[in-house]
Write a protein that holds these residues in place. Structure first.
Motif, PDB file in Angstrom:
ATOM      1  N   LEU A 284       0.787  -1.395   0.003  1.00 22.67           N
ATOM      2  CA  LEU A 284      -0.022  -0.192   0.028  1.00 22.67           C
ATOM      3  C   LEU A 284       0.899   1.320  -0.267  1.00 22.67           C
ATOM      4  CD1 LEU A 284      -2.742   1.286   0.020  1.00 22.67           C
ATOM      5  CD2 LEU A 284      -2.818   1.005   2.565  1.00 22.67           C
ATOM      6  N   ASP A 285       1.891   1.262   0.819  1.00 23.13           N
ATOM      7  CA  ASP A 285       3.003   2.461   1.007  1.00 23.13           C
ATOM      8  C   ASP A 285       3.575   2.823  -0.614  1.00 23.13           C
ATOM      9  OD1 ASP A 285       2.172   3.018   3.394  1.00 23.13           O
ATOM     10  OD2 ASP A 285       3.786   1.673   4.055  1.00 23.13           O
ATOM     11  N   ALA A 286       3.989   1.482  -1.242  1.00 21.43           N
ATOM     12  CA  ALA A 286       4.496   1.594  -2.426  1.00 21.43           C
ATOM     13  C   ALA A 286       3.517   2.129  -3.658  1.00 21.43           C
ATOM     14  CB  ALA A 286       4.959   0.289  -3.153  1.00 21.43           C
ATOM     15  N   HIS A 287       2.245   1.580  -3.232  1.00 24.24           N
ATOM     16  CA  HIS A 287       1.304   2.252  -4.229  1.00 24.24           C
ATOM     17  C   HIS A 287       1.010   3.569  -4.126  1.00 24.24           C
ATOM     18  CE1 HIS A 287      -2.532   2.253  -6.647  1.00 24.24           C
ATOM     19  NE2 HIS A 287      -3.043   2.802  -5.628  1.00 24.24           N
ATOM     20  N   ARG A 288       1.253   4.304  -2.873  1.00 25.77           N
ATOM     21  CA  ARG A 288       1.187   5.791  -2.537  1.00 25.77           C
ATOM     22  C   ARG A 288       2.292   6.472  -3.491  1.00 25.77           C
ATOM     23  NH1 ARG A 288      -0.480   4.660   3.742  1.00 25.77           N
ATOM     24  NH2 ARG A 288      -2.721   4.285   3.453  1.00 25.77           N
ATOM     25  N   HIS A 289       3.501   5.793  -3.253  1.00 27.95           N
ATOM     26  CA  HIS A 289       4.514   6.275  -3.959  1.00 27.95           C
ATOM     27  C   HIS A 289       4.337   6.825  -5.561  1.00 27.95           C
ATOM     28  CE1 HIS A 289       8.178   6.589  -1.549  1.00 27.95           C
ATOM     29  NE2 HIS A 289       7.575   5.469  -0.717  1.00 27.95           N
ATOM     30  N   PHE A 290       3.838   5.449  -5.826  1.00 27.21           N
ATOM     31  CA  PHE A 290       3.343   5.747  -7.466  1.00 27.21           C
ATOM     32  C   PHE A 290       2.355   6.816  -7.863  1.00 27.21           C
ATOM     33  CE2 PHE A 290       5.033   1.294  -7.651  1.00 27.21           C
ATOM     34  CZ  PHE A 290       6.123   1.614  -8.661  1.00 27.21           C
ATOM     35  N   GLU A 291       1.235   6.969  -6.821  1.00 25.80           N
ATOM     36  CA  GLU A 291       0.171   7.832  -7.060  1.00 25.80           C
ATOM     37  C   GLU A 291       0.800   9.239  -6.663  1.00 25.80           C
ATOM     38  OE1 GLU A 291      -3.150   7.507  -7.750  1.00 25.80           O
ATOM     39  OE2 GLU A 291      -2.099   5.376  -8.054  1.00 25.80           O
ATOM     40  N   ARG A 292       1.712   9.681  -5.895  1.00 29.81           N
ATOM     41  CA  ARG A 292       2.271  10.895  -5.846  1.00 29.81           C
ATOM     42  C   ARG A 292       3.020  11.356  -7.012  1.00 29.81           C
ATOM     43  NH1 ARG A 292       2.931   9.237  -0.163  1.00 29.81           N
ATOM     44  NH2 ARG A 292       5.372   8.516  -0.905  1.00 29.81           N
ATOM     45  N   ASP A 293       3.782  10.326  -7.729  1.00 32.35           N
ATOM     46  CA  ASP A 293       4.535  10.770  -8.988  1.00 32.35           C
ATOM     47  C   ASP A 293       4.015   9.696 -10.169  1.00 32.35           C
ATOM     48  OD1 ASP A 293       6.264  11.344 -10.838  1.00 32.35           O
ATOM     49  OD2 ASP A 293       7.914  11.040  -9.669  1.00 32.35           O
ATOM     50  N   LYS A 294       3.194  10.512 -10.869  1.00 31.82           N
ATOM     51  CA  LYS A 294       2.491   9.652 -12.035  1.00 31.82           C
ATOM     52  C   LYS A 294       3.691   9.300 -13.049  1.00 31.82           C
ATOM     53  CE  LYS A 294      -1.701  10.173 -10.636  1.00 31.82           C
ATOM     54  NZ  LYS A 294      -2.469   8.853  -9.959  1.00 31.82           N
ATOM     55  N   ARG A 295       4.667   9.954 -13.232  1.00 33.13           N
ATOM     56  CA  ARG A 295       5.735   9.598 -14.247  1.00 33.13           C
ATOM     57  C   ARG A 295       6.638   8.310 -13.578  1.00 33.13           C
ATOM     58  NH1 ARG A 295       8.803  15.189 -13.933  1.00 33.13           N
ATOM     59  NH2 ARG A 295       8.672  14.565 -11.767  1.00 33.13           N
ATOM     60  N   LEU A 296       6.361   7.826 -12.433  1.00 28.98           N
ATOM     61  CA  LEU A 296       7.107   7.011 -11.956  1.00 28.98           C
ATOM     62  C   LEU A 296       6.665   5.697 -12.191  1.00 28.98           C
ATOM     63  CD1 LEU A 296       9.399   6.779  -9.812  1.00 28.98           C
ATOM     64  CD2 LEU A 296       7.798   6.465  -8.066  1.00 28.98           C
ATOM     65  N   MET A 297       7.491   4.749 -13.037  1.00 30.38           N
ATOM     66  CA  MET A 297       7.048   3.563 -13.547  1.00 30.38           C
ATOM     67  C   MET A 297       7.450   2.198 -12.760  1.00 30.38           C
ATOM     68  SD  MET A 297       5.038   3.984 -16.081  1.00 30.38           S
ATOM     69  CE  MET A 297       4.411   5.781 -15.482  1.00 30.38           C
ATOM     70  N   SER A 298       8.737   2.401 -12.239  1.00 32.28           N
ATOM     71  CA  SER A 298       9.288   1.413 -11.285  1.00 32.28           C
ATOM     72  C   SER A 298      10.019   1.946 -10.233  1.00 32.28           C
ATOM     73  CB  SER A 298      10.289   0.653 -12.335  1.00 32.28           C
ATOM     74  OG  SER A 298       9.734   0.094 -13.351  1.00 32.28           O
ATOM     75  N   LEU A 299      10.027   1.110  -9.140  1.00 39.88           N
ATOM     76  CA  LEU A 299      10.748   1.467  -7.650  1.00 39.88           C
ATOM     77  C   LEU A 299      11.840   0.213  -7.576  1.00 39.88           C
ATOM     78  CD1 LEU A 299       7.807   2.871  -5.763  1.00 39.88           C
ATOM     79  CD2 LEU A 299      10.027   4.040  -6.367  1.00 39.88           C
ATOM     80  N   THR A 300      13.006   0.601  -7.209  1.00 40.46           N
ATOM     81  CA  THR A 300      13.919  -0.446  -6.731  1.00 40.46           C
ATOM     82  C   THR A 300      14.056  -0.651  -5.307  1.00 40.46           C
ATOM     83  OG1 THR A 300      15.444   0.532  -8.217  1.00 40.46           O
ATOM     84  CG2 THR A 300      16.530  -0.785  -6.722  1.00 40.46           C
ATOM     85  N   VAL A 301      13.844  -1.756  -5.169  1.00 40.49           N
ATOM     86  CA  VAL A 301      13.564  -2.404  -3.426  1.00 40.49           C
ATOM     87  C   VAL A 301      14.913  -2.667  -3.160  1.00 40.49           C
ATOM     88  CG1 VAL A 301      12.661  -4.115  -2.185  1.00 40.49           C
ATOM     89  CG2 VAL A 301      11.305  -3.376  -4.516  1.00 40.49           C
ATOM     90  N   VAL A 302      15.493  -1.906  -2.092  1.00 44.66           N
ATOM     91  CA  VAL A 302      16.711  -2.419  -1.685  1.00 44.66           C
ATOM     92  C   VAL A 302      16.744  -2.746  -0.092  1.00 44.66           C
ATOM     93  CG1 VAL A 302      17.911  -0.407  -3.061  1.00 44.66           C
ATOM     94  CG2 VAL A 302      17.038   0.065  -0.538  1.00 44.66           C
ATOM     95  N   ASN A 303      18.111  -3.636   0.369  1.00 41.53           N
ATOM     96  CA  ASN A 303      18.013  -4.058   1.753  1.00 41.53           C
ATOM     97  C   ASN A 303      18.859  -3.258   2.521  1.00 41.53           C
ATOM     98  OD1 ASN A 303      20.704  -4.335   1.046  1.00 41.53           O
ATOM     99  ND2 ASN A 303      20.842  -6.452   0.692  1.00 41.53           N
ATOM    100  N   ASP A 304      19.000  -3.555   3.737  1.00 40.94           N
ATOM    101  CA  ASP A 304      19.702  -2.606   4.772  1.00 40.94           C
ATOM    102  C   ASP A 304      21.053  -1.997   4.196  1.00 40.94           C
ATOM    103  OD1 ASP A 304      17.514  -2.974   6.528  1.00 40.94           O
ATOM    104  OD2 ASP A 304      18.602  -4.632   7.649  1.00 40.94           O
ATOM    105  N   ALA A 305      21.486  -2.843   3.472  1.00 40.55           N
ATOM    106  CA  ALA A 305      22.901  -2.107   2.899  1.00 40.55           C
ATOM    107  C   ALA A 305      22.747  -1.528   1.748  1.00 40.55           C
ATOM    108  CB  ALA A 305      24.048  -3.439   2.701  1.00 40.55           C
ATOM    109  N   ARG A 306      21.681  -1.063   1.142  1.00 41.78           N
ATOM    110  CA  ARG A 306      21.269  -0.427   0.046  1.00 41.78           C
ATOM    111  C   ARG A 306      21.799  -1.066  -1.171  1.00 41.78           C
ATOM    112  NH1 ARG A 306      18.753   3.872  -0.542  1.00 41.78           N
ATOM    113  NH2 ARG A 306      19.597   4.454  -2.513  1.00 41.78           N
ATOM    114  N   GLN A 307      21.534  -2.565  -1.157  1.00 42.07           N
ATOM    115  CA  GLN A 307      21.805  -3.495  -2.275  1.00 42.07           C
ATOM    116  C   GLN A 307      20.452  -3.640  -2.842  1.00 42.07           C
ATOM    117  OE1 GLN A 307      23.798  -6.283  -0.043  1.00 42.07           O
ATOM    118  NE2 GLN A 307      25.821  -5.580  -0.483  1.00 42.07           N
TER     119      GLN A 307
END
Length: 595
Positions: A284-307
């Motif tokens: 749901l939070d990821a969905h809100r990210h996309f809703e806030r920025d309509k140009r956003l097509m993909s989001l990278t998922v990272v772990n604690d080490a930003r990998q």
């Protein structure tokens, strides 16, 4: 009771098993994904090897007891050595379905050792036939509810194949060694692997290639996009496995052209700074990210080490939420449930040409993105459209300045390559290659044969220089230039001469080859004997501090080539002069100025 059964009973009673761990590597991140625990019987006995050990346990109805013992040993040693990543435990369906097999014992062993259940991968082998498929599904579901991860082992080797995959919905599938063995030389195996990759993408399953023993296999698997690998080439099973990644790095980069003067730019220049989300982020939070920025097509998922560990796409998330009960089912689920677990991840230094090849091999959707990293950590995203547009623009620019016959870079690109090295104060050598007796050959055998000979010289030069840091250019006609960044220029030039002389004889009649040449008329109409085609090569190593532009360097190479042409046969002239000639001043002009 036979001797084998007595030995088996002794092994189980005395807990006389030991564990060897074989690393499973994440090639994209150049780190250990985990270790497969490989159990062995009593040292030096006929039941030391796993095949005979587990076959005996199955035959004498002791499989459940043996597997629990092996599991206990593996977990204890894994924790004692503080090994990183996940622990892959082999579990046979027969043992799982045995009514005497204690329920919850694996979780108890894990908790007792202080290990998180999420770090345990239950490997279900596909080689055993299972009569009660429903009970197996129920058992696997139970393991998953306890927090364990599920893998199918030996995919393609057994009975149920894709049916088991679709029913178990594993987190990992391990492709059987049969499909890895010499996969680089088998079209059928290559296509099978491609199909597995496509199915894995559709089901969000990570693929592990096991049994890799050859460099060529590893190279193909990386090209196809399989990032998780295991095999003797990378590391053999050991009771105390090496945690270093040195060998893997050597295998990956051996023979690669890590040339700072490649014409293709690095992918990092195209990276866009797009915020990433953590593995714990809810859908749901990821969905809100996309809703806030309509140009956003993909989001990278990272772990604690930003990998980066995956890529979440807007359209996939929207489709899930649009389905009945979509929000109810997925609002609070972590994004790892829906993300693409095998996105294309490249380092910022990767050249566009090699990225282009990866895109072609992966057959990516044009709408997708590539994840770009810096030293293994997330840097940004590059839209495939931008990458392909830039590659297209580069190809067009290259084609505009390329020689139409050989398609090698022409004068503009050659001068640019030299200027790059002069600006960087990077030492190099320049070879000017020229065909001897070409006009007479062209007149006698025709322009089509002449073009073929020029293309042969281009092919030979490129082939010889393929595994070195070189830039090959075609000035025009029968003239070529090669820029060498290593100290192997002389040897390569000699090899070019040898290969060309050997292969160019195919363009002459047997009579002319036997005679070593032919009679032809010169410009004055006089008959003269013309030798077979030979090469003149002038080689210089300019002083980068003294030469201020590419024209001065080219003049040095031209003078060296003229010296080489003084010899009747093929000749490499190595010029010792490294600085440009001093300008010639006419005394008459000076005198006139003085007056």
């Amino acid at each position: 009771m036979d001797s084998t059964q007595i030995l088996l009973d002794e092994i189980i009673a005395n807990k006389a098993v030991y564990t060897a761990f074989q690393p499973i590597y994440d090639l994209a991140k150049e780190q250990v994904l985990g270790f497969e625990a490989l159990s062995r019987g009593k040292r030096g006995s006929v039941l030391e090897q796993p095949d005979s050990l587990f076959a005996a346990a199955s035959r004498y109805d002791r499989l459940s007891e043996l597997e629990l013992l092996c599991r206990q040993r593996a977990i204890t040693q894994f924790v004692a050595q503080q090994l990183p990543g996940k622990l892959f435990l082999n579990v046979s369906p027969k043992a799982l379905l045995d009514p005497r097999h204690p329920r919850g014992e694996t979780l108890h062993l894990v908790e007792q050792a202080g290990l998180a259940a999420s770090r345990i991968v239950i490997e279900v082998t596909e080689q055993d036939k299972v009569d009660d498929g429903f009970l197996l599904l129920k058992t696997i579901a139970h393991y998953r509810q306890l927090g364990f991860t599920i893998a199918i082992d030996d995919l393609g080797a057994g009975y149920s194949g894709l049916k088991q995959w679709s029913e178990l919905c594993p987190d990992f599938v391990k492709v059987d060694r049969y499909f890895i063995d010499y996969c680089d030389q088998s079209i059928v195996k290559r296509e099978f692997l491609k199909s597995i990759i496509e199915l894995a993408k559709a089901t969000n399953t990570a693929v592990i290639a096991e049994g890799i023993e050859r460099m060529e296999e590893l190279a193909l698997l990386e090209q196809l996009g399989i990032v998780n690998a295991q095999g003797y080439l990378l590391a053999k099973p050991s009771e105390q496995p090496c945690l270093e990644m040195i060998n893997l790095a050597q295998h990956r980069h051996s023979g690669s052209k890590d040339n700072p003067f490649e014409q293709s730019i690095a992918i990092g220049w195209l990276a866009k700074d797009v915020a990433a989300i953590h593995t714990c982020t809810q859908c749901l939070d990821a969905h809100r990210h996309f809703e806030r920025d309509k140009r956003l097509m993909s989001l990278t998922v990272v772990n604690d080490a930003r990998q980066p560990v995956g890529l979440l796409h807007r359209d996939q998330l929207t489709e899930v939420f649009a389905a009945p009960y979509g929000h109810a089912l997925f609002d609070k689920k972590p994004v790892t449930e829906l993300m693409d677990k095998q996105p294309l991840i490249v380092d910022e230094q990767e050249q566009l040409d090699s990225v282009s090849q990866l895109i072609t091999e992966h057959e990516f959707d044009i709408r997708r993105h590539i994840i770009i990293t810096r030293e293994g950590r997330y840097l940004g995203l590059a839209p495939l459209r931008d990458i392909l547009k830039h590659i297209t623009d580069e190809k067009i620019r290259h084609a505009q300045h390329a020689n139409p016959l050989t398609m090698l870079p022409g004068n503009v690109a050659i001068n640019e390559a030299i200027e790059q090295r002069l600006r960087a104060m990077h030492g190099f050598s320049l070879a000017y290659i020229d065909l001897n007796h070409f006009k007479q050959f062209n007149d006698l055998y025709g322009y089509a044969s002449g073009d073929s000979v020029i293309k042969l010289l281009a092919e030979v030069t490129v082939a010889v220089c393929k595994h070195s840091h070189c830039f090959v250019g075609h000035i025009g006609g029968d003239d070529f230039m090669v820029v060498f960044d290593n100290d192997d220029a002389e040897n390569l030039c000699h090899e070019i001469i040898q290969r060309f002389e050997a292969q160019s004889k195919a363009f002459f009649t047997p009579e002319h080859v036997a005679a070593g040449g032919y009679w032809a008329s010169n410009r004055e109409g006089q008959k003269q004997f013309v030798p077979l085609l030979t090469l003149s090569i002038g080689l210089v190593s300019p002083d980068v501090e003294s030469c201020s532009n590419s024209h001065q360097v080219a003049a040095l190479a031209t003078d060296a080539k003229k010296e080489a042409k003084r010899y009747r046969n093929s000749y490499l002239f190595v010029c010792n002069r490294r600085k440009p000639s001093a300008p010639v001043v006419r005394l008459e002009a000076v005198s006139s100025l003085a007056t």
